[in-house]
Scaffold this motif. Structure first.
Motif, PDB file in Angstrom:
ATOM      1  N   ILE A 179     -12.887 -13.125  10.434  1.00  0.00           N
ATOM      2  CA  ILE A 179     -14.034 -12.209  10.408  1.00  0.00           C
ATOM      3  C   ILE A 179     -14.430 -11.988   8.945  1.00  0.00           C
ATOM      4  CG2 ILE A 179     -14.973  -9.971  11.082  1.00  0.00           C
ATOM      5  CD1 ILE A 179     -12.998  -9.773  13.294  1.00  0.00           C
ATOM      6  N   PRO A 180     -15.263 -12.850   8.395  1.00  0.00           N
ATOM      7  CA  PRO A 180     -15.658 -12.741   6.975  1.00  0.00           C
ATOM      8  C   PRO A 180     -16.786 -11.728   6.780  1.00  0.00           C
ATOM      9  CG  PRO A 180     -16.647 -14.690   7.940  1.00  0.00           C
ATOM     10  CD  PRO A 180     -15.817 -14.054   9.040  1.00  0.00           C
ATOM     11  N   SER A 181     -16.476 -10.482   7.060  1.00  0.00           N
ATOM     12  CA  SER A 181     -17.487  -9.425   6.994  1.00  0.00           C
ATOM     13  C   SER A 181     -17.265  -8.538   5.773  1.00  0.00           C
ATOM     14  CB  SER A 181     -17.425  -8.558   8.258  1.00  0.00           C
ATOM     15  OG  SER A 181     -18.240  -7.404   8.121  1.00  0.00           O
ATOM     16  N   GLU A 182     -18.349  -8.133   5.135  1.00  0.00           N
ATOM     17  CA  GLU A 182     -18.260  -7.208   4.012  1.00  0.00           C
ATOM     18  C   GLU A 182     -17.843  -5.810   4.464  1.00  0.00           C
ATOM     19  OE1 GLU A 182     -21.938  -7.233   1.885  1.00  0.00           O
ATOM     20  OE2 GLU A 182     -21.718  -9.323   1.209  1.00  0.00           O
ATOM     21  N   ASN A 183     -17.878  -5.559   5.757  1.00  0.00           N
ATOM     22  CA  ASN A 183     -17.491  -4.243   6.286  1.00  0.00           C
ATOM     23  C   ASN A 183     -16.037  -4.186   6.728  1.00  0.00           C
ATOM     24  OD1 ASN A 183     -20.479  -4.562   6.562  1.00  0.00           O
ATOM     25  ND2 ASN A 183     -20.331  -2.444   7.238  1.00  0.00           N
ATOM     26  N   PHE A 184     -15.295  -5.260   6.563  1.00  0.00           N
ATOM     27  CA  PHE A 184     -13.917  -5.386   7.039  1.00  0.00           C
ATOM     28  C   PHE A 184     -12.996  -5.513   5.832  1.00  0.00           C
ATOM     29  CE2 PHE A 184     -10.828  -8.501   9.316  1.00  0.00           C
ATOM     30  CZ  PHE A 184      -9.973  -7.473   9.669  1.00  0.00           C
ATOM     31  N   GLY A 185     -12.161  -4.478   5.604  1.00  0.00           N
ATOM     32  CA  GLY A 185     -11.311  -4.490   4.420  1.00  0.00           C
ATOM     33  C   GLY A 185     -10.020  -3.724   4.630  1.00  0.00           C
ATOM     34  N   LEU A 186      -9.478  -3.182   3.532  1.00  0.00           N
ATOM     35  CA  LEU A 186      -8.136  -2.614   3.540  1.00  0.00           C
ATOM     36  C   LEU A 186      -8.116  -1.141   3.153  1.00  0.00           C
ATOM     37  CD1 LEU A 186      -6.437  -5.537   1.591  1.00  0.00           C
ATOM     38  CD2 LEU A 186      -5.932  -4.952   3.982  1.00  0.00           C
ATOM     39  N   ASN A 187      -7.167  -0.429   3.714  1.00  0.00           N
ATOM     40  CA  ASN A 187      -6.736   0.878   3.227  1.00  0.00           C
ATOM     41  C   ASN A 187      -5.303   0.642   2.769  1.00  0.00           C
ATOM     42  OD1 ASN A 187      -6.300   3.583   2.722  1.00  0.00           O
ATOM     43  ND2 ASN A 187      -5.973   4.118   4.855  1.00  0.00           N
ATOM     44  N   PHE A 188      -5.146   0.261   1.514  1.00  0.00           N
ATOM     45  CA  PHE A 188      -3.876  -0.297   1.044  1.00  0.00           C
ATOM     46  C   PHE A 188      -2.852   0.784   0.713  1.00  0.00           C
ATOM     47  CE2 PHE A 188      -1.559  -2.788  -2.464  1.00  0.00           C
ATOM     48  CZ  PHE A 188      -0.630  -3.280  -1.565  1.00  0.00           C
ATOM     49  N   ASP A 189      -1.661   0.639   1.310  1.00  0.00           N
ATOM     50  CA  ASP A 189      -0.536   1.543   1.084  1.00  0.00           C
ATOM     51  C   ASP A 189       0.638   0.711   0.570  1.00  0.00           C
ATOM     52  OD1 ASP A 189       1.752   3.133   1.300  1.00  0.00           O
ATOM     53  OD2 ASP A 189       1.061   4.162   3.095  1.00  0.00           O
ATOM     54  N   PRO A 190       1.019   0.871  -0.705  1.00  0.00           N
ATOM     55  CA  PRO A 190       2.083   0.033  -1.276  1.00  0.00           C
ATOM     56  C   PRO A 190       3.462   0.282  -0.687  1.00  0.00           C
ATOM     57  CG  PRO A 190       1.518   1.789  -2.805  1.00  0.00           C
ATOM     58  CD  PRO A 190       0.499   1.833  -1.690  1.00  0.00           C
ATOM     59  N   SER A 191       3.676   1.460  -0.112  1.00  0.00           N
ATOM     60  CA  SER A 191       5.018   1.806   0.370  1.00  0.00           C
ATOM     61  C   SER A 191       5.522   0.842   1.436  1.00  0.00           C
ATOM     62  CB  SER A 191       5.039   3.237   0.918  1.00  0.00           C
ATOM     63  OG  SER A 191       4.322   3.348   2.137  1.00  0.00           O
ATOM     64  N   HIS A 192       4.628   0.311   2.240  1.00  0.00           N
ATOM     65  CA  HIS A 192       5.046  -0.580   3.323  1.00  0.00           C
ATOM     66  C   HIS A 192       5.497  -1.941   2.803  1.00  0.00           C
ATOM     67  CE1 HIS A 192       3.656   2.449   6.019  1.00  0.00           C
ATOM     68  NE2 HIS A 192       2.425   2.370   5.567  1.00  0.00           N
ATOM     69  N   PHE A 193       5.072  -2.272   1.588  1.00  0.00           N
ATOM     70  CA  PHE A 193       5.513  -3.526   0.984  1.00  0.00           C
ATOM     71  C   PHE A 193       6.911  -3.387   0.385  1.00  0.00           C
ATOM     72  CE2 PHE A 193       1.553  -6.350   0.179  1.00  0.00           C
ATOM     73  CZ  PHE A 193       1.161  -6.175   1.494  1.00  0.00           C
ATOM     74  N   VAL A 194       7.316  -2.157   0.041  1.00  0.00           N
ATOM     75  CA  VAL A 194       8.635  -1.939  -0.556  1.00  0.00           C
ATOM     76  C   VAL A 194       9.731  -2.383   0.400  1.00  0.00           C
ATOM     77  CG1 VAL A 194      10.276  -0.178  -1.325  1.00  0.00           C
ATOM     78  CG2 VAL A 194       7.905  -0.086  -2.111  1.00  0.00           C
ATOM     79  N   TRP A 195       9.681  -1.880   1.644  1.00  0.00           N
ATOM     80  CA  TRP A 195      10.783  -2.196   2.564  1.00  0.00           C
ATOM     81  C   TRP A 195      10.679  -3.601   3.151  1.00  0.00           C
ATOM     82  CZ3 TRP A 195       9.950  -3.126   7.782  1.00  0.00           C
ATOM     83  CH2 TRP A 195       8.758  -2.652   8.341  1.00  0.00           C
ATOM     84  N   GLN A 196       9.484  -4.210   3.050  1.00  0.00           N
ATOM     85  CA  GLN A 196       9.350  -5.599   3.495  1.00  0.00           C
ATOM     86  C   GLN A 196       9.723  -6.598   2.404  1.00  0.00           C
ATOM     87  OE1 GLN A 196       5.869  -6.511   6.308  1.00  0.00           O
ATOM     88  NE2 GLN A 196       5.125  -4.726   5.200  1.00  0.00           N
ATOM     89  N   GLY A 197       9.983  -6.112   1.194  1.00  0.00           N
ATOM     90  CA  GLY A 197      10.333  -6.990   0.087  1.00  0.00           C
ATOM     91  C   GLY A 197       9.157  -7.758  -0.465  1.00  0.00           C
ATOM     92  N   LEU A 198       7.941  -7.175  -0.380  1.00  0.00           N
ATOM     93  CA  LEU A 198       6.718  -7.840  -0.818  1.00  0.00           C
ATOM     94  C   LEU A 198       6.224  -7.275  -2.150  1.00  0.00           C
ATOM     95  CD1 LEU A 198       4.844  -7.770   2.619  1.00  0.00           C
ATOM     96  CD2 LEU A 198       5.870  -9.777   1.554  1.00  0.00           C
ATOM     97  N   ASP A 199       5.509  -8.097  -2.887  1.00  0.00           N
ATOM     98  CA  ASP A 199       4.883  -7.692  -4.135  1.00  0.00           C
ATOM     99  C   ASP A 199       3.645  -6.850  -3.812  1.00  0.00           C
ATOM    100  OD1 ASP A 199       3.424  -7.510  -6.514  1.00  0.00           O
ATOM    101  OD2 ASP A 199       3.937  -9.537  -7.159  1.00  0.00           O
ATOM    102  N   TYR A 200       3.635  -5.597  -4.258  1.00  0.00           N
ATOM    103  CA  TYR A 200       2.498  -4.721  -3.940  1.00  0.00           C
ATOM    104  C   TYR A 200       1.482  -4.644  -5.080  1.00  0.00           C
ATOM    105  CZ  TYR A 200       5.643  -1.452  -6.382  1.00  0.00           C
ATOM    106  OH  TYR A 200       6.505  -0.859  -7.284  1.00  0.00           O
ATOM    107  N   ILE A 201       1.714  -5.381  -6.169  1.00  0.00           N
ATOM    108  CA  ILE A 201       0.766  -5.403  -7.277  1.00  0.00           C
ATOM    109  C   ILE A 201      -0.190  -6.594  -7.173  1.00  0.00           C
ATOM    110  CG2 ILE A 201       0.497  -5.507  -9.775  1.00  0.00           C
ATOM    111  CD1 ILE A 201       1.757  -2.904  -8.820  1.00  0.00           C
ATOM    112  N   ARG A 202       0.357  -7.774  -6.966  1.00  0.00           N
ATOM    113  CA  ARG A 202      -0.465  -8.989  -6.953  1.00  0.00           C
ATOM    114  C   ARG A 202      -1.623  -8.950  -5.955  1.00  0.00           C
ATOM    115  NH1 ARG A 202       2.655 -14.581  -6.245  1.00  0.00           N
ATOM    116  NH2 ARG A 202       0.981 -15.640  -5.173  1.00  0.00           N
ATOM    117  N   PRO A 203      -1.418  -8.447  -4.732  1.00  0.00           N
ATOM    118  CA  PRO A 203      -2.534  -8.433  -3.772  1.00  0.00           C
ATOM    119  C   PRO A 203      -3.741  -7.608  -4.224  1.00  0.00           C
ATOM    120  CG  PRO A 203      -0.442  -8.079  -2.651  1.00  0.00           C
ATOM    121  CD  PRO A 203      -0.171  -7.981  -4.114  1.00  0.00           C
ATOM    122  N   ILE A 204      -3.517  -6.634  -5.113  1.00  0.00           N
ATOM    123  CA  ILE A 204      -4.637  -5.831  -5.604  1.00  0.00           C
ATOM    124  C   ILE A 204      -5.670  -6.729  -6.281  1.00  0.00           C
ATOM    125  CG2 ILE A 204      -5.312  -4.048  -7.279  1.00  0.00           C
ATOM    126  CD1 ILE A 204      -2.611  -2.677  -6.686  1.00  0.00           C
TER     127      ILE A 204
END
Length: 305
Positions: free
Chosen positions: A186-211
């Motif tokens: 869905i390549p829509s300009e109205n479809f995006g993120l409400n980004f919460d870094p805390s969920h990346f902590v316990w998944q072991g994901l980088d929460y800076i790079r995706p920004i």
């Protein structure tokens, strides 16, 4: 950048009390909870500070919502409703989608033009099966949002905490790999993120790079922290229920490096809304503790903003 909080933590407050609290504590905005009243299936859900149905039907109510917030100089960053729109039960699924559309329309009528939510997931199906389900559910929702000029910010919480959400969790929008695929579909300009870094902590994901990669999709931000309990993780392993080895905390009391996180947001020129989300059990049980949680979180984050 404008600091606020998601209002679901003030579950027993009226709309006016909630806005008064935000104004008294010096917040710029609130992410207003808009669940169907009394329909709480989990903690922090079922809170309704703004009745989406009444916004649609009653001009006087709509005017009161806007006038009261303006009088107190508190902006509404988004209308928030976080259901499972891909629930295995078709009746539940349709009910959730129906209310989400009400929230989207109410967001437009109030001039907010932002709705924060989840994608949802059938927790007993594979990722591939859920991608097929996404293709049947979400194009229509995004079209509806586009018609009303409303942006949809999807939070990245896996909604996987304990046995009730086992094994797959109740939100598909969990990792950059899946984000890319859903945005491709869905390549829509109205479809995006409400980004919460805390969920990346316990998944072991980088929460800076995706920004940086998804900077055009950063519609809204959540400030919530997470403490990874390595002593517990070494005992139960990452295949255990996540709450067995992680604990949601106020910003500054967990493992998110908020200086680096906010620095990355300033790098991409983010000037939107950033809302504190309180899910720290150490600050529950009384209005005084909840108020303190908001005061402490705001004071901590203001050193970066």
């Amino acid at each position: 950048m404008k600091i606020g909080f998601i209002t679901s933590i003030l579950d027993d407050y009226s709309y006016e009390e909630m806005i008064d609290t935000a104004a008294c504590l010096g917040f710029d905005c609130v992410e207003a909870a808009c669940w169907p009243a009394g329909n709480a299936e989990r903690r922090y859900a079922g809170v309704s500070h703004i009745d989406a149905g009444r916004v649609i039907e009653e001009e006087a109510y709509r005017k009161h919502i806007l006038d009261y917030a303006k009088e107190k100089q508190v902006a509404i960053s988004a209308l928030a409703y976080y259901p499972n729109t891909m629930d295995a039960d078709p009746e539940k699924r349709n009910e959730n989608i129906g209310h989400l559309k009400k929230v989207i329309k109410a967001s437009a009528l109030l001039g907010v033009f932002m709705t924060t939510t989840f994608i949802g997931r059938d927790q007993n199906k594979t990722v591939e099966e859920n991608l097929e389900l996404f293709d049947t559910v979400w194009p229509d929702i995004i079209r509806y949002a586009e018609e009303h000029r409303v942006k949809i910010g999807i939070e990245n919480c896996p909604m996987l905490f304990g046995p009730d959400q086992w094994p797959g969790g109740q939100n598909l929008m969990t990792t950059p790999v899946i984000w890319r695929e859903l945005f491709r579909r869905i390549p829509s300009e109205n479809f995006g993120l409400n980004f919460d870094p805390s969920h990346f902590v316990w998944q072991g994901l980088d929460y800076i790079r995706p920004i940086y990669e998804f900077q055009d999709k950063m519609f809204h931000i959540h400030f919530k922290d997470m403490k990874l309990r390595k002593d517990k993780l070494s005992e139960c392993g990452s295949m255990a229920y996540p709450l067995d080895y992680m604990t949601p905390k106020l910003p500054g009391l967990g493992d998110v490096d908020w200086g680096k996180f906010v620095s990355a947001l300033t790098d991409i020129g983010y000037e939107g809304y950033a809302c504190i989300e309180v899910e720290d059990r150490a600050f529950e049980g009384s209005r005084e503790k909840v108020r303190k949680s908001l005061e402490l979180s705001k004071r901590y984050m203001e050193q970066f903003i």
